[in-house]
Motif scaffolding. Structure first.
Motif, PDB file in Angstrom:
ATOM      1  N   UNK A  31       0.837  -1.211   0.000  1.00  0.00           N
ATOM      2  CA  UNK A  31       0.000   0.000   0.000  1.00  0.00           C
ATOM      3  C   UNK A  31       0.866   1.252   0.000  1.00  0.00           C
ATOM      4  N   UNK A  32       1.989   1.223   0.745  1.00  0.00           N
ATOM      5  CA  UNK A  32       2.903   2.364   0.758  1.00  0.00           C
ATOM      6  C   UNK A  32       3.499   2.591  -0.619  1.00  0.00           C
ATOM      7  N   UNK A  33       3.865   1.518  -1.286  1.00  0.00           N
ATOM      8  CA  UNK A  33       4.410   1.633  -2.636  1.00  0.00           C
ATOM      9  C   UNK A  33       3.359   2.173  -3.599  1.00  0.00           C
ATOM     10  N   UNK A  34       2.110   1.735  -3.434  1.00  0.00           N
ATOM     11  CA  UNK A  34       1.032   2.212  -4.308  1.00  0.00           C
ATOM     12  C   UNK A  34       0.779   3.703  -4.108  1.00  0.00           C
ATOM     13  N   UNK A  35       0.886   4.152  -2.857  1.00  0.00           N
ATOM     14  CA  UNK A  35       0.670   5.581  -2.593  1.00  0.00           C
ATOM     15  C   UNK A  35       1.746   6.418  -3.271  1.00  0.00           C
ATOM     16  N   UNK A  36       3.009   5.958  -3.212  1.00  0.00           N
ATOM     17  CA  UNK A  36       4.082   6.675  -3.891  1.00  0.00           C
ATOM     18  C   UNK A  36       3.869   6.666  -5.398  1.00  0.00           C
ATOM     19  N   UNK A  37       3.464   5.528  -5.941  1.00  0.00           N
ATOM     20  CA  UNK A  37       3.225   5.436  -7.378  1.00  0.00           C
ATOM     21  C   UNK A  37       2.105   6.381  -7.804  1.00  0.00           C
ATOM     22  N   UNK A  38       1.068   6.514  -6.979  1.00  0.00           N
ATOM     23  CA  UNK A  38      -0.040   7.428  -7.279  1.00  0.00           C
ATOM     24  C   UNK A  38       0.455   8.868  -7.326  1.00  0.00           C
ATOM     25  N   UNK A  39       1.332   9.230  -6.386  1.00  0.00           N
ATOM     26  CA  UNK A  39       1.876  10.589  -6.370  1.00  0.00           C
ATOM     27  C   UNK A  39       2.729  10.844  -7.609  1.00  0.00           C
ATOM     28  N   UNK A  40       3.514   9.854  -8.011  1.00  0.00           N
ATOM     29  CA  UNK A  40       4.349  10.015  -9.200  1.00  0.00           C
ATOM     30  C   UNK A  40       3.495  10.154 -10.455  1.00  0.00           C
ATOM     31  N   UNK A  41       2.393   9.426 -10.512  1.00  0.00           N
ATOM     32  CA  UNK A  41       1.497   9.571 -11.676  1.00  0.00           C
ATOM     33  C   UNK A  41       0.923  10.980 -11.730  1.00  0.00           C
ATOM     34  N   UNK A  42       0.507  11.490 -10.590  1.00  0.00           N
ATOM     35  CA  UNK A  42      -0.055  12.849 -10.558  1.00  0.00           C
ATOM     36  C   UNK A  42       1.004  13.885 -10.914  1.00  0.00           C
ATOM     37  N   UNK A  43       2.234  13.689 -10.445  1.00  0.00           N
ATOM     38  CA  UNK A  43       3.312  14.644 -10.723  1.00  0.00           C
ATOM     39  C   UNK A  43       3.823  14.518 -12.152  1.00  0.00           C
ATOM     40  N   UNK A  44       3.692  13.328 -12.743  1.00  0.00           N
ATOM     41  CA  UNK A  44       4.150  13.116 -14.107  1.00  0.00           C
ATOM     42  C   UNK A  44       5.643  12.897 -14.224  1.00  0.00           C
ATOM     43  N   UNK A  45       6.322  12.665 -13.090  1.00  0.00           N
ATOM     44  CA  UNK A  45       7.767  12.419 -13.089  1.00  0.00           C
ATOM     45  C   UNK A  45       8.089  11.365 -12.031  1.00  0.00           C
ATOM     46  N   UNK A  46       9.289  10.750 -12.168  1.00  0.00           N
ATOM     47  CA  UNK A  46       9.761   9.823 -11.144  1.00  0.00           C
ATOM     48  C   UNK A  46      10.351  10.617  -9.993  1.00  0.00           C
TER      49      UNK A  46
END
Length: 307
Positions: A31-46
């Motif tokens: 779940x922690x990894x998914x939350x980070x991935x969601x933030x990266x999708x919103x930001x559009x960058x790694x």
């Protein structure tokens, strides 16, 4: 981009470990990894390098951490200020008040209110006109009129029935009206925004267009004229309850109660919630007026209604 994702990212960067930040917030590693991935999708960058065990931010991650940290500090500080204001309202409260009601039922209590909220300054504007709260910069209005703008936030402070009344001298001279049809033979005092009086009859509401003997442009005129024996007036109970109780005015035609009566409202500009500094005044006045309001209770206990 969700606020909770930003907070999680900032905390993970501070701990240097995604799983540790997840444990603090009750999230599983996935779940922690998914939350980070969601933030990266919103930001559009790694934002985080995936090549090390310890959380390693990319250049974009470092930029977001710096700016997000500043933004969250500002937001949290603002929220604390709002909490402080709610607990201890301060600043200027600009209030629009009906001329008579404000003088009679608000001003007498303001010394006590100021003792409770000494950091709150009051700017009071007395006028019988309906102000535009948003356009004219008012925080609150105390009104007895119907609310035409449905976008306004309104809170009912008290009831305020209306009565048809006259002085004993007028009634001795002209007689007591018994039904709405009798009004044609009486001197009626009306102000121009209220050319029709409405009464409750056995078959429903009765509308009485008023051919006023004397007309004016505000309610205070009709009150003064009624006391002086010039005619019949429809007045709110908050305005005349003491005069009815003490015999300076007499309520008449009580078998045909005045309809379309109002209430006292605290009205705030459109928004999700009434501002704390406005809400404390509304709360305070509600406590002072009671339910039913003291002008209703005192009037009826004194037996002021006569037919």
């Amino acid at each position: 981009m969700r606020l909770e994702d930003l907070r999680f990212f900032v905390r993970a960067a501070a701990l240097g470990n995604l799983s540790a930040a997840g444990r603090e917030t009750g999230l599983s590693p996935s779940a922690a990894s998914s939350r980070l991935a969601s933030l990266e999708r919103d930001a559009g960058v790694q934002l985080v390098s995936r090549t090390t065990r310890r959380l390693q931010l990319t250049d974009a991650g470092e930029l977001l951490l710096r700016r997000a940290g500043e933004a969250l500090d500002l937001l949290d500080g603002t929220l604390r200020e709002l909490e402080d204001e709610a607990a201890r309202p301060r600043g200027t409260l600009r209030v629009s008040l009906n001329m008579f009601f404000g003088r009679k039922h608000v001003l007498p209590y303001l010394a006590e209110f100021r003792d409770l909220y000494p950091e709150l300054r009051l700017q009071l504007d007395f006028s019988d006109r309906i102000v535009d709260l948003l356009a004219e910069g008012y925080d609150l209005a105390i009104r007895g009129a119907p609310l035409a703008d449905s976008t306004l936030r309104a809170r009912r402070l008290a009831g305020n029935p209306r009565v048809l009344c006259a002085s004993p001298a007028y009634l001795a001279r002209k007689g007591m009206p018994e039904t709405p049809s009798d009004l044609a033979r009486h001197d009626c005092l009306s102000f121009r925004s209220m050319p029709v009086w409405y009464f409750e009859g056995p078959q429903g509401e009765i509308a009485c267009p008023i051919d006023a003997a004397i007309s004016g442009d505000n309610g205070d005129f009709a009150y003064d004229a009624a006391l002086l024996g010039l005619g019949l007036a429809v007045k709110s109970l908050a305005h005349v309850w003491e005069d009815l109780r003490d015999g300076r005015l007499v309520a008449v035609m009580t078998d045909f109660p005045v309809t379309r009566t109002g209430a006292i409202w605290a009205v705030a500009p459109p928004g999700r919630a009434m501002m704390p500094k406005a809400r404390v005044l509304a709360d305070f006045l509600t406590g002072k007026y009671g339910s039913p309001a003291y002008w209703e209770t005192d009037y009826r206990q004194a037996g002021a209604l006569v037919g």
